[in-house]
Design a protein around this motif. Structure first.
Motif, PDB file in Angstrom:
ATOM      1  N   CYS A  51      43.751  96.375  84.642  1.00  0.00           N
ATOM      2  CA  CYS A  51      44.182  95.663  83.435  1.00  0.00           C
ATOM      3  C   CYS A  51      43.681  94.224  83.404  1.00  0.00           C
ATOM      4  O   CYS A  51      43.445  93.680  82.327  1.00  0.00           O
ATOM      5  CB  CYS A  51      45.693  95.729  83.269  1.00  0.00           C
ATOM      6  SG  CYS A  51      46.622  94.835  84.496  1.00  0.00           S
ATOM      7  N   LEU A  52      43.502  93.595  84.563  1.00  0.00           N
ATOM      8  CA  LEU A  52      43.051  92.203  84.532  1.00  0.00           C
ATOM      9  C   LEU A  52      41.672  92.110  83.890  1.00  0.00           C
ATOM     10  O   LEU A  52      41.404  91.245  83.057  1.00  0.00           O
ATOM     11  CB  LEU A  52      43.023  91.603  85.940  1.00  0.00           C
ATOM     12  CG  LEU A  52      44.384  91.404  86.592  1.00  0.00           C
ATOM     13  CD1 LEU A  52      44.240  90.725  87.948  1.00  0.00           C
ATOM     14  CD2 LEU A  52      45.303  90.589  85.693  1.00  0.00           C
ATOM     15  N   ALA A 113      49.275  85.881  81.494  1.00  0.00           N
ATOM     16  CA  ALA A 113      48.483  84.893  80.743  1.00  0.00           C
ATOM     17  C   ALA A 113      47.544  85.603  79.770  1.00  0.00           C
ATOM     18  O   ALA A 113      47.410  85.210  78.607  1.00  0.00           O
ATOM     19  CB  ALA A 113      47.693  84.009  81.698  1.00  0.00           C
ATOM     20  N   GLU A 114      46.918  86.671  80.218  1.00  0.00           N
ATOM     21  CA  GLU A 114      46.019  87.416  79.332  1.00  0.00           C
ATOM     22  C   GLU A 114      46.793  88.060  78.185  1.00  0.00           C
ATOM     23  O   GLU A 114      46.323  88.096  77.052  1.00  0.00           O
ATOM     24  CB  GLU A 114      45.254  88.484  80.118  1.00  0.00           C
ATOM     25  CG  GLU A 114      43.996  87.984  80.781  1.00  0.00           C
ATOM     26  CD  GLU A 114      43.039  87.282  79.801  1.00  0.00           C
ATOM     27  OE1 GLU A 114      42.641  87.898  78.799  1.00  0.00           O
ATOM     28  OE2 GLU A 114      42.713  86.120  80.045  1.00  0.00           O
ATOM     29  N   CYS A 115      47.972  88.588  78.484  1.00  0.00           N
ATOM     30  CA  CYS A 115      48.786  89.202  77.414  1.00  0.00           C
ATOM     31  C   CYS A 115      49.172  88.147  76.386  1.00  0.00           C
ATOM     32  O   CYS A 115      49.196  88.406  75.180  1.00  0.00           O
ATOM     33  CB  CYS A 115      50.036  89.853  77.994  1.00  0.00           C
ATOM     34  SG  CYS A 115      49.670  91.389  78.845  1.00  0.00           S
ATOM     35  N   ARG A 116      49.455  86.956  76.856  1.00  0.00           N
ATOM     36  CA  ARG A 116      49.833  85.886  75.920  1.00  0.00           C
ATOM     37  C   ARG A 116      48.654  85.545  75.005  1.00  0.00           C
ATOM     38  O   ARG A 116      48.823  85.277  73.827  1.00  0.00           O
ATOM     39  CB  ARG A 116      50.286  84.662  76.715  1.00  0.00           C
ATOM     40  CG  ARG A 116      50.872  83.577  75.859  1.00  0.00           C
ATOM     41  CD  ARG A 116      51.705  82.616  76.673  1.00  0.00           C
ATOM     42  NE  ARG A 116      52.264  81.582  75.817  1.00  0.00           N
ATOM     43  CZ  ARG A 116      51.709  80.395  75.644  1.00  0.00           C
ATOM     44  NH1 ARG A 116      50.609  80.066  76.285  1.00  0.00           N
ATOM     45  NH2 ARG A 116      52.278  79.513  74.828  1.00  0.00           N
ATOM     46  N   PHE A 253      49.977  98.715  81.779  1.00  0.00           N
ATOM     47  CA  PHE A 253      50.288  99.562  82.947  1.00  0.00           C
ATOM     48  C   PHE A 253      50.806 100.904  82.414  1.00  0.00           C
ATOM     49  O   PHE A 253      51.992 101.225  82.543  1.00  0.00           O
ATOM     50  CB  PHE A 253      51.352  98.888  83.826  1.00  0.00           C
ATOM     51  CG  PHE A 253      50.975  97.503  84.277  1.00  0.00           C
ATOM     52  CD1 PHE A 253      50.121  97.327  85.359  1.00  0.00           C
ATOM     53  CD2 PHE A 253      51.449  96.380  83.620  1.00  0.00           C
ATOM     54  CE1 PHE A 253      49.765  96.052  85.781  1.00  0.00           C
ATOM     55  CE2 PHE A 253      51.091  95.099  84.024  1.00  0.00           C
ATOM     56  CZ  PHE A 253      50.250  94.937  85.108  1.00  0.00           C
ATOM     57  N   LEU A 254      49.919 101.670  81.836  1.00  0.00           N
ATOM     58  CA  LEU A 254      50.326 102.808  81.010  1.00  0.00           C
ATOM     59  C   LEU A 254      51.002 103.929  81.781  1.00  0.00           C
ATOM     60  O   LEU A 254      51.847 104.634  81.238  1.00  0.00           O
ATOM     61  CB  LEU A 254      49.106 103.351  80.261  1.00  0.00           C
ATOM     62  CG  LEU A 254      49.411 104.416  79.225  1.00  0.00           C
ATOM     63  CD1 LEU A 254      50.204 103.822  78.064  1.00  0.00           C
ATOM     64  CD2 LEU A 254      48.131 105.053  78.721  1.00  0.00           C
ATOM     65  N   GLY A 255      50.624 104.125  83.051  1.00  0.00           N
ATOM     66  CA  GLY A 255      51.226 105.212  83.826  1.00  0.00           C
ATOM     67  C   GLY A 255      51.035 106.542  83.126  1.00  0.00           C
ATOM     68  O   GLY A 255      49.930 106.917  82.721  1.00  0.00           O
ATOM     69  N   PHE A 270      48.151 102.119  69.286  1.00  0.00           N
ATOM     70  CA  PHE A 270      48.345 101.758  70.697  1.00  0.00           C
ATOM     71  C   PHE A 270      47.023 101.542  71.424  1.00  0.00           C
ATOM     72  O   PHE A 270      45.979 102.062  71.029  1.00  0.00           O
ATOM     73  CB  PHE A 270      49.169 102.823  71.424  1.00  0.00           C
ATOM     74  CG  PHE A 270      48.434 104.140  71.571  1.00  0.00           C
ATOM     75  CD1 PHE A 270      48.590 105.132  70.615  1.00  0.00           C
ATOM     76  CD2 PHE A 270      47.574 104.372  72.636  1.00  0.00           C
ATOM     77  CE1 PHE A 270      47.903 106.335  70.722  1.00  0.00           C
ATOM     78  CE2 PHE A 270      46.894 105.571  72.758  1.00  0.00           C
ATOM     79  CZ  PHE A 270      47.052 106.551  71.801  1.00  0.00           C
ATOM     80  N   ILE A 271      47.115 100.745  72.483  1.00  0.00           N
ATOM     81  CA  ILE A 271      46.044 100.619  73.480  1.00  0.00           C
ATOM     82  C   ILE A 271      46.755 100.681  74.827  1.00  0.00           C
ATOM     83  O   ILE A 271      47.700  99.913  75.069  1.00  0.00           O
ATOM     84  CB  ILE A 271      45.314  99.265  73.388  1.00  0.00           C
ATOM     85  CG1 ILE A 271      44.739  99.057  71.976  1.00  0.00           C
ATOM     86  CG2 ILE A 271      44.216  99.162  74.447  1.00  0.00           C
ATOM     87  CD1 ILE A 271      44.210  97.648  71.757  1.00  0.00           C
ATOM     88  N   GLY A 272      46.342 101.590  75.683  1.00  0.00           N
ATOM     89  CA  GLY A 272      46.949 101.688  77.007  1.00  0.00           C
ATOM     90  C   GLY A 272      45.882 101.472  78.069  1.00  0.00           C
ATOM     91  O   GLY A 272      44.752 101.938  77.923  1.00  0.00           O
ATOM     92  N   ILE A 273      46.253 100.759  79.120  1.00  0.00           N
ATOM     93  CA  ILE A 273      45.325 100.554  80.244  1.00  0.00           C
ATOM     94  C   ILE A 273      45.973 101.145  81.496  1.00  0.00           C
ATOM     95  O   ILE A 273      47.149 100.870  81.778  1.00  0.00           O
ATOM     96  CB  ILE A 273      45.031  99.049  80.473  1.00  0.00           C
ATOM     97  CG1 ILE A 273      44.563  98.391  79.164  1.00  0.00           C
ATOM     98  CG2 ILE A 273      43.977  98.873  81.568  1.00  0.00           C
ATOM     99  CD1 ILE A 273      44.420  96.870  79.252  1.00  0.00           C
TER     100      ILE A 273
END
Ligand SMILES: C[S@@+](CC[C@H](N)C(=O)[O-])C[C@H]1O[C@@H](n2cnc3c(N)ncnc32)[C@H](O)[C@@H]1O
Length: 398
Positions: A51-52, A113-116, A253-255, A270-273
């Motif tokens: 995800c990073l 920080a990236e999510c923000r 963190f889609l799991g 949606f977007i899942g990682i």
């Protein structure tokens, strides 16, 4: 923490996982964040990757809601067994292991920080965690400038017992709900939540069972596909309370894909990682199988506060209530006369429907719309119903 490259490369080619849906120009290595165009966001996809790295490819201010269920850093001390010596299926996977709190904090700071950055200014962040990590996550997100709106206690209806009998049964997890800045324009469907809760304000403690039964994804051998699959009911409450149909929901963190499946069912994008190809594949299959609910069933009900204001006088002017009629409270203790100017009279006192309602009860305030009743066709109804009728007529005429 790294899943080996060979493992990722070996992912089944049938899986509809996209590494990136961005155009080459938007994803050029080294592009500064502010040059990533929001218009090029590819939606309804599961990204296989870390995800990073993957968050950095997403355009700034492109997402309405982030739901994150990050590694908890559980710090388990040895295998856990039940009193009958059977093995407890606890979370001991590599993805949950960090060498130190400092390493966990650095990782947490980076993804938060990236999510923000990718969140729209009026968007929302939800993070779920346990006592192992939630205090660290909370402090870091505040340091980054997020503004916490609530913490929600998810009280588990059926928690795992404390087998060693050395601590309290750990029966809840905590969700933090925050905005990326101190915005007042975030989405919150207060009225709808209250309506679904027997007209009581929805509280910050949610009693929801763990994910079990048919909802729990199992492999061919009957083993759980994912150790921490969250219940869909929990995600539904998150999405229904703080997002709108059509909004973009990002899960780094889609799991097993709980957030993506619920987003699809409820008409969100949606977007899942997810870094693990086995989980990513299971999530994709789950999303493919998820059937969207009839859009009518989740269309946002207009929030009362956003409805146009209606004066009591307008109801008289529209002929819905006549001057000289009497209003009564539900228990028929007080009767007030409707005056031609839109005020009520109770004994010598004259005032608004609210003021006279409050006065009749000896209270400082009262919502006259839901206090006073009137008779129509042999039935008693709150004057609020006539206000609704007025609004409908005038909405249709507009
Ligand atoms: C707590 S689980 C999420 C469970 C999910 N909410 C569900 O209902 O199934 C965390 C997930 O994050 C994934 N993960 C851990 N570190 C990651 C990273 N750096 N990038 C992407 N995924 C990661 C793990 O493989 C794991 O599936």
């Amino acid at each position: 923490m790294e899943v080996s490259r060979a493992r990722i490369a070996g992912v089944n080619s049938r899986i509809k996982v996209v590494r990136t849906g961005l155009t080459a120009s938007a994803a050029l290595p080294g592009s500064p964040p502010d040059q990533r165009a929001a218009s090029e966001l590819a939606l309804d996809r599961i990204i296989l990757g870390d995800c990073l790295a993957e968050l950095q490819r997403l355009p700034s201010q492109s997402v309405d809601l982030v739901f994150a269920d990050p590694p908890y850093n559980l710090q388990l001390e040895g295998a856990l067994t039940r009193p009958d010596h059977s093995h407890v299926d606890a979370v001991d996977d590599d993805w949950d292991k960090f060498d130190s709190f400092a390493e966990y904090d650095a990782f947490t700071r980076a993804w938060l920080a990236e999510c923000r950055r990718v969140l729209k200014p009026d968007g929302a962040l939800w993070v779920i965690g346990s006592y192992h990590n939630v205090f660290r996550v909370g402090a870091i997100l505040q340091d980054l400038g997020y503004w916490i709106l609530n913490d929600i206690v998810w009280r588990k209806a059926n928690p795992m017992p404390n087998f060693r009998g050395r601590r309290f049964t750990n029966a809840h997890e905590t969700l933090i709900w925050a905005t990326p800045t101190r915005s007042k324009r975030y989405t919150f469907h207060y009225e709808a939540l209250k309506g679904g809760n027997d007209d009581l304000q929805m509280r910050s403690d949610w009693f929801i069972p763990l994910c079990t039964g048919d909802e729990r994804l199992k492999d061919a051998g009957g083993r759980k596909v994912h150790p921490t699959q969250k219940p869909e009911a929990l995600l539904a409450r998150v999405l229904l309370s703080s997002s709108n149909p059509g909004d973009v929901v990002l899960d780094p963190f889609l799991g097993s894909g709980t957030s993506a499946a619920v987003a699809k069912k409820l008409g969100r994008r949606f977007i899942g990682i997810e870094r693990d190809p086995v989980y990513a594949r299971a999530a994709q299959q789950r999303v493919d199988a998820a059937a969207p609910v009839d859009p009518q069933a989740f269309a946002a009900a207009p929030a009362k506060r956003s409805e146009p204001r209606v004066a009591f006088l307008s109801l008289i002017e529209a002929g819905l209530i006549a001057p000289g009629e009497m209003l009564e409270d539900e228990r028929r203790r007080h009767k007030a006369l409707v005056r031609a100017d839109g005020t009520l009279q109770l004994g010598p006192a004259v005032g608004s429907i609210h003021k006279i309602g409050a006065l009749s009860q000896g209270l400082p305030s009262c919502n006259g719309w839901t206090y006073w009743m009137i008779e129509r066709n042999g039935q008693r109804l709150h004057i609020d119903a006539l206000r609704g009728e007025y609004r409908q007529t005038h909405r249709a005429a507009a």
